[in-house]
Scaffold this active site. Sequence first.
Site, short mmCIF file in Angstrom:
data_model
loop_
_atom_site.label_atom_id
_atom_site.label_comp_id
_atom_site.label_asym_id
_atom_site.label_seq_id
_atom_site.Cartn_x
_atom_site.Cartn_y
_atom_site.Cartn_z
N THR A 214 33.88 45.33 28.54
CA THR A 214 32.37 45.71 29.03
C THR A 214 32.12 46.93 28.72
O THR A 214 32.91 47.98 29.12
CB THR A 214 32.44 45.53 30.57
OG1 THR A 214 32.82 44.09 30.99
CG2 THR A 214 30.88 45.84 30.88
N GLU B 25 31.67 38.93 28.55
CA GLU B 25 32.74 37.82 29.22
C GLU B 25 32.14 37.93 30.71
O GLU B 25 31.79 38.91 31.48
CB GLU B 25 34.17 38.36 29.38
CG GLU B 25 34.98 37.60 30.11
CD GLU B 25 34.88 36.04 29.42
OE1 GLU B 25 35.27 35.59 28.38
OE2 GLU B 25 34.51 35.07 30.32
N LEU C 4 33.55 35.53 32.88
CA LEU C 4 34.68 34.73 33.91
C LEU C 4 34.65 35.60 35.19
O LEU C 4 34.57 36.87 35.25
CB LEU C 4 35.62 34.54 33.16
CG LEU C 4 36.67 35.67 32.58
CD1 LEU C 4 37.61 36.20 33.91
CD2 LEU C 4 37.61 34.93 31.83
N GLU D 152 37.41 36.30 38.26
CA GLU D 152 38.74 36.05 38.53
C GLU D 152 39.21 35.09 39.77
O GLU D 152 38.19 34.55 40.72
CB GLU D 152 39.50 37.50 39.05
CG GLU D 152 39.51 38.51 37.89
CD GLU D 152 40.10 39.80 38.38
OE1 GLU D 152 41.03 39.71 39.53
OE2 GLU D 152 39.63 40.67 37.79
N PHE E 276 26.08 33.31 45.70
CA PHE E 276 26.28 34.62 45.92
C PHE E 276 25.45 35.42 47.12
O PHE E 276 24.83 36.62 47.11
CB PHE E 276 25.88 35.39 44.91
CG PHE E 276 27.34 35.65 43.90
CD1 PHE E 276 28.15 34.93 43.27
CD2 PHE E 276 27.66 37.29 43.93
CE1 PHE E 276 29.34 35.15 42.84
CE2 PHE E 276 28.84 37.41 43.13
CZ PHE E 276 29.76 36.43 42.59
N CYS F 265 35.40 44.98 38.52
CA CYS F 265 34.22 45.12 37.75
C CYS F 265 33.00 45.55 38.33
O CYS F 265 32.22 46.28 37.80
CB CYS F 265 33.94 43.69 36.88
SG CYS F 265 35.31 43.50 35.74
N LYS G 214 39.20 39.41 46.75
CA LYS G 214 38.64 38.21 47.03
C LYS G 214 39.61 37.19 47.20
O LYS G 214 40.67 37.45 46.81
CB LYS G 214 37.32 37.83 46.30
CG LYS G 214 37.89 37.44 44.77
CD LYS G 214 36.77 37.01 43.88
CE LYS G 214 37.38 36.55 42.68
NZ LYS G 214 36.43 36.05 41.71
#
Length: 433
Positions: free
Chosen positions: A122, A151, A153, A155, A251, A262, A322
């Site tokens: 990023t 990207e 994705l 984790e 979310f 991130c 998380k």
Amino acid sequence: MKIAIIGTGYVGLPTGVGLVEQGHHVTCIDKKKSTINSLNAGKLTLFENGLSELFEKNRKTGRLHFTTSIKEGIKDAEIIIIAVNTPIHAITKEVDMDNVYAVACELAQYIEKYTVIAMKSTVPIGTGDKIEALMKEKNSNIDIDAVSLPEFLREGHAIHDFFNPDRIIVGLNSTRARKVIENFYKPFKGKVPILFVSRRSGEIIKYASNAFLAMKIHFINEMSDFCEKSGANVYEVAEGVGLDTRIGSRFLNPGPGYGGSCLPKDTNAIAHMGRKIDTPMSLIEAAIQGNEWRKKQIAWRILDSVKDLVNPKICILGLAFKADTDDCRESPALTVIEYLLERKMNLVVFDPQAMKNAKNLLEDKVTYAKDEYAAAKDADTMVILTEWGCFRNLDLKKIGKTMRTKKIMDFRNLINQEHAKNAGFEYCRIGVS
Ligand code: NAD
Ligand code: UGA
């Protein structure tokens, strides 16, 4: 296709293994010798659901290689993916591009034929332009196109997300590169929306997506407090709001704030970029501040719950940012722990996967327990900070027998309130009055 990936971390490694599964030849490169030695010896360097099985399977194909040498690893590669870490400066919040530019300078020395440089790290807007200019300055004969391949994705779900992305975004300004990328993404053609945009738009889409997700979480966390004080239930509210397809139901889970390597980094980075070009990102700035405030607020709630006790012992369940990851970077749990340590609290902690990473950060400031039950022994309150599935099904009767005070503060709302009450616990959760 022959592909090289530079940076073999949470993005580079699952991506490399996934590409081999799709039939490509992949060399994963990392400057960290211990990572490459370990992977060459068949030992994974990070925890990711489903990675171990896929890694084992694809190692046997002879199409997956690991090296520390960029020169060796990029030989004959049609595409070189950059997936190195791009941290932000602790104070200015500017993206630290040293890793990316170090890779670009090294690549410029060794690339011998037309190659697509695909950016999965990023990176700030305009990086593609800078990379091309820098590499051409270092090697005037070089024949490359820089492409933005943001990207998305998550984790813990990296393997699932690799094979089932919501969408693929390709930011480029060259028809020659487009042909190479179309070939690369052939396995997804017709199955997943593939959006070709300009390179700068591609770079912005990545930041805008993470910023939106962060704002959505911040929104539901504020709504959670509002529901709690208004006699309502945040889950009912989230369901009712989320059924509007313009909003969507994902979310919208309240918690102790968003963390990870991130969302905090990328919200700060885009806010910094906005300030720099005089286009303030007021919503994103509010989410950043609100998220910091939330972690403090949670620490205060915990401190308040033990304020009348002498030398209270607090059991903390969950250290990863998380569930389903061992990653503790910017974990809300660790920030809450730091606040509690400032007040000299006696903490015993447990996480099913993240103990090793947490130990590197917390050192000997806390006591590490072997499981949930050992962590809760003699504790005055049990605090849940990460949404691990295993914490949902704790044997509360067993735990209740060894705790000093039967109290649970559940900041992920995992435990069934009735079960907790039946087992004689005082149970506090969020977003539900
Ligand atoms: P990471 O820290 O897990 O891995 C990065 C790797 O790059 C490290 O192993 C490091 O040793 C290596 N590296 C750094 N400089 C190098 C160099 N000069 N030569 C060779 N190797 C080098 O990072 P990550 O979480 O995989 O993230 C990588 C990038 O992808 C970041 O820009 C991040 O923002 C972005 N991203 C991450 C995720 C995620 O879920 N972690 C998702 C989407 C995007
Ligand atoms: C996030 C994005 O979801 C990915 O799309 C993106 O590729 C990635 O960042 C990245 O750029 O690195 P990730 O950091 O793996 O992925 O984690 P998320 O699943 O987004 O969770 C981030 C944080 O928000 C966690 O602390 C999580 O507990 C919290 N969260 C998430 C909530 O509190 N509530 C929710 O409803 C969802």
